[in-house]
Write an enzyme that holds these catalytic residues in place. Structure first.
Site, short mmCIF file in Angstrom:
data_model
loop_
_atom_site.label_atom_id
_atom_site.label_comp_id
_atom_site.label_asym_id
_atom_site.label_seq_id
_atom_site.Cartn_x
_atom_site.Cartn_y
_atom_site.Cartn_z
N SER A 43 1.02 -1.13 -0.03
CA SER A 43 0.13 -0.03 0.11
C SER A 43 1.01 1.22 0.08
CB SER A 43 -0.74 -0.03 1.38
OG SER A 43 -0.30 0.15 2.33
N HIS A 156 -3.21 -6.01 2.56
CA HIS A 156 -2.39 -6.80 3.11
C HIS A 156 -3.05 -8.50 3.31
CE1 HIS A 156 0.25 -3.59 4.54
NE2 HIS A 156 0.43 -3.81 3.42
N GLU A 166 -4.48 -2.42 9.47
CA GLU A 166 -3.65 -2.72 10.49
C GLU A 166 -4.14 -2.58 11.84
OE1 GLU A 166 0.42 -1.25 10.06
OE2 GLU A 166 0.13 -1.37 7.86
N GLU A 207 1.69 -9.21 7.07
CA GLU A 207 2.53 -8.97 8.41
C GLU A 207 2.34 -9.71 9.41
OE1 GLU A 207 2.14 -4.97 9.02
OE2 GLU A 207 2.65 -4.40 6.73
N ASP A 244 -4.00 1.39 11.67
CA ASP A 244 -3.47 1.83 10.03
C ASP A 244 -4.65 1.34 9.21
OD1 ASP A 244 -2.58 2.67 7.88
OD2 ASP A 244 -0.78 1.56 8.00
N GLU A 287 -2.93 6.04 12.25
CA GLU A 287 -2.29 6.43 10.84
C GLU A 287 -3.01 6.27 9.50
OE1 GLU A 287 1.18 3.51 10.54
OE2 GLU A 287 1.17 3.69 8.44
N ASP A 314 1.26 8.70 6.57
CA ASP A 314 2.28 7.54 6.06
C ASP A 314 2.34 7.99 4.39
OD1 ASP A 314 3.41 5.44 4.90
OD2 ASP A 314 2.03 3.97 5.63
N LYS A 339 9.94 5.43 6.78
CA LYS A 339 10.18 4.27 6.21
C LYS A 339 11.34 4.58 5.08
CE LYS A 339 5.46 2.18 5.50
NZ LYS A 339 4.41 2.54 4.78
N HIS A 367 8.31 -0.74 9.44
CA HIS A 367 8.76 -1.93 8.40
C HIS A 367 8.07 -1.78 7.08
CE1 HIS A 367 5.31 -4.88 9.39
NE2 HIS A 367 5.04 -3.63 9.45
N LYS A 390 6.83 -0.09 14.29
CA LYS A 390 5.93 -1.35 13.99
C LYS A 390 6.67 -2.30 13.14
CE LYS A 390 3.25 0.89 10.22
NZ LYS A 390 1.92 0.84 9.38
O1 LIG Z 1 0.89 0.88 5.24
C1 LIG Z 1 1.90 0.66 5.85
O2 LIG Z 1 2.16 1.35 6.69
C2 LIG Z 1 2.92 -0.41 5.57
C3 LIG Z 1 3.68 -1.21 6.76
O3 LIG Z 1 2.69 -1.67 7.48
O4 LIG Z 1 2.24 -1.37 4.66
P1 LIG Z 1 3.07 -1.18 3.26
O5 LIG Z 1 4.59 -1.63 3.37
O6 LIG Z 1 2.06 -2.24 2.34
O7 LIG Z 1 2.91 0.14 2.60
MG LIG Z 2 0.77 2.81 6.65
#
Ligand SMILES: O=C(O)[C@@H](CO)OP(=O)(O)O
Ligand SMILES: [Mg+2]
Length: 431
Positions: A43, A156, A166, A207, A244, A287, A314, A339, A367, A390
């Site tokens: 995502s 996910h 999440e 995850e 999230d 988030e 994010d 990230k 992560h 996380k």
């Molecule tokens: O959205 C998120 O925060 C992430 C990690 O949990 O997912 P992805 O790595 O798929 O963006």
């Molecule tokens: Mg996110």
């Protein structure tokens, strides 16, 4: 001098989803070498630095990274040769200059990041320091609150579970990181028994969290609260919840499409929806509550909830110092996700974190849903003193690699180690 970069090699390996990713090894003039591997998201924010893929449908359905390997070995390696590996800023500036694009599309952010991380690790080894101490100095002694994603939904879980991507356990009441990790594992197992009793699936998402086909997003929170109690803890006092939803994924035609509940909400209705969840469950962090294309509505979200919970951006900020600066100015959130591969170098990741911290914002290290066993972010979190991270469920090798590394760091720090606990969160979070 024997701390010079002598050679860099790269290879294509597999990540936790069975997709190719890049692994890099940096060799120094003294014979030492270090390795790093690059994670990959599902995502993703549209302003993330570009993850370059081969596009050759005959290999991994187009997802191969041989071109990235070639960029590292043929373009980057000769240029970085003889640079002092301890000069992270010069290395990263060289990488950025070599690529020359705003979004790292030419050589690939995955090429740049693998090299940047491997250099940081090689430099730490050369200095005979653990990575967290090399990056963070003697003040890097605080262990983060681990946020365990135990219920996976959205992309996910291929939309088989909840809409929200999440649901995380946040054991801020523990006395140490080791204790927080134990609590997380115990609650995870309690949740598994509850799901089995309710004849809900215990299959897991990307995850490592369970991905039951819940009937509403609220059901997820009821399950978490029950699991916290079943494991012998008090929701709100010992352990809270972080969410999230990754809402950019279900924001279509100006509405938030809640598939499980079969309804579509406007931005203002979505904010009320969260306010209700926050009023009824021990939620401390949200988030990506709103989509990356819904910047204006974030102001409303921050007005209503920014005083009582941590609001993390994010997909909307993409660990980009320029976007975070604008967000701080517009006062649309109070925290940013961090990230490494969204921005593409270690130095820029540090800059994004510092930008947030200098303004009293939270920085939440993360992560990616596609991971390797590389545990770089564990050290990074302690180094930058972000207080929370996380890394998915307290299960599955690529997720626990980070948590287990934090155990080692805590052990090594001995009496100097502290646990962030409630102080991990931005000021004003109500517990
Ligand atoms: O959205 C998120 O925060 C992430 C990690 O949990 O997912 P992805 O790595 O798929 O963006
Ligand atoms: Mg996110």
């Amino acid at each position: 001098m024997d701390s010079l970069i002598e050679d860099i090699i790269a290879r294509e390996i597999l990540d936790s989803r069975g997709n190719p990713t890049v692994e890099v090894e940096v060799y120094l003039s003294n014979g030492q070498h270090a390795r790093a591997a690059v994670p990959s998201g599902a995502s993703t924010g549209s302003k993330e630095a570009v993850e370059l893929r081969d596009g050759d449908k005959h290999r991994f359905g187009g997802k191969g990274v041989l071109q990235v390997v070639q960029h590292i070995e043929e373009i980057i390696a000769p240029d970085l040769q003889d640079l002092d590996v301890r000069d992270q800023k010069a290395i990263d500036d060289t990488l950025i200059g070599l690529d020359g694009t705003e979004n790292k599309a030419k050589l690939g952010a995955n090429a740049l990041l693998g090299v940047s991380m491997a250099c940081a690790r090689a430099a730490a080894d050369y200095c005979d320091l653990p990575l967290y101490a090399y990056l963070g100095g003697p003040g890097a002694t605080r262990l983060p609150v681990p946020c365990f994603n135990v219920l996976n939904g959205g992309v996910h879980a291929h939309w088989q579970g909840a809409d929200f991507q999440e649901c995380m356990l946040v054991p801020y009441g523990a006395a140490s990181f080791r204790e927080a990790l134990r609590w997380g594992a115990e609650i995870y197992h309690a949740l598994q028994s509850i799901l089995l009793e309710k004849h809900l699936s215990v299959g897991v998402g990307d995850e490592g969290g369970f991905a039951p086909a819940v009937k509403s997003n609220h059901e997820s929170y009821d399950l978490l609260v029950d699991a916290i109690r079943r494991a012998g803890f008090e929701p709100g006092r010992d352990c809270g919840i972080a969410i999230d939803p990754a809402s950019s994924e279900f924001f279509k035609e100006g509405k938030y499409q809640l598939h499980t509940e079969n309804r579509a909400l406007s931005s203002a209705e979505m904010v009320d929806y969260y306010a209700e969840i926050v009023a009824n469950y021990p939620v401390v962090l949200l988030e990506d509550g709103l989509a990356e294309d819904d910047w204006e509505s974030w102001k409303l979200l921050n007005e209503k909830l920014g005083g009582s919970i941590e609001l993390v951006g994010d997909d909307i900020f993409c660990t980009n110092p320029k976007i975070i600066a604008k967000a701080i100015e517009d006062n649309i959130a109070n925290s940013t996700l961090i990230k490494l591969n969204q921005i593409g170098t270690v130095s820029e990741t540090i800059a994004a974190t510092r930008m947030a911290q200098f303004h009293g914002w939270g920085a939440f290290v993360s992560h990616r849903s596609g991971e390797t066993t590389d545990d770089f972010i564990a050290d990074l979190t302690v180094a930058l003193d972000t207080g929370h991270l996380k890394s998915g469920a307290p299960a599955r090798g690529e997720r626990v690699a980070k948590y287990n590394q934090l155990l080692r760091i805590e052990e090594e720090l001995g009496t100097a180690a502290t646990y962030a606990g409630k102080q991990a969160f931005v000021r004003g979070v109500r517990f």
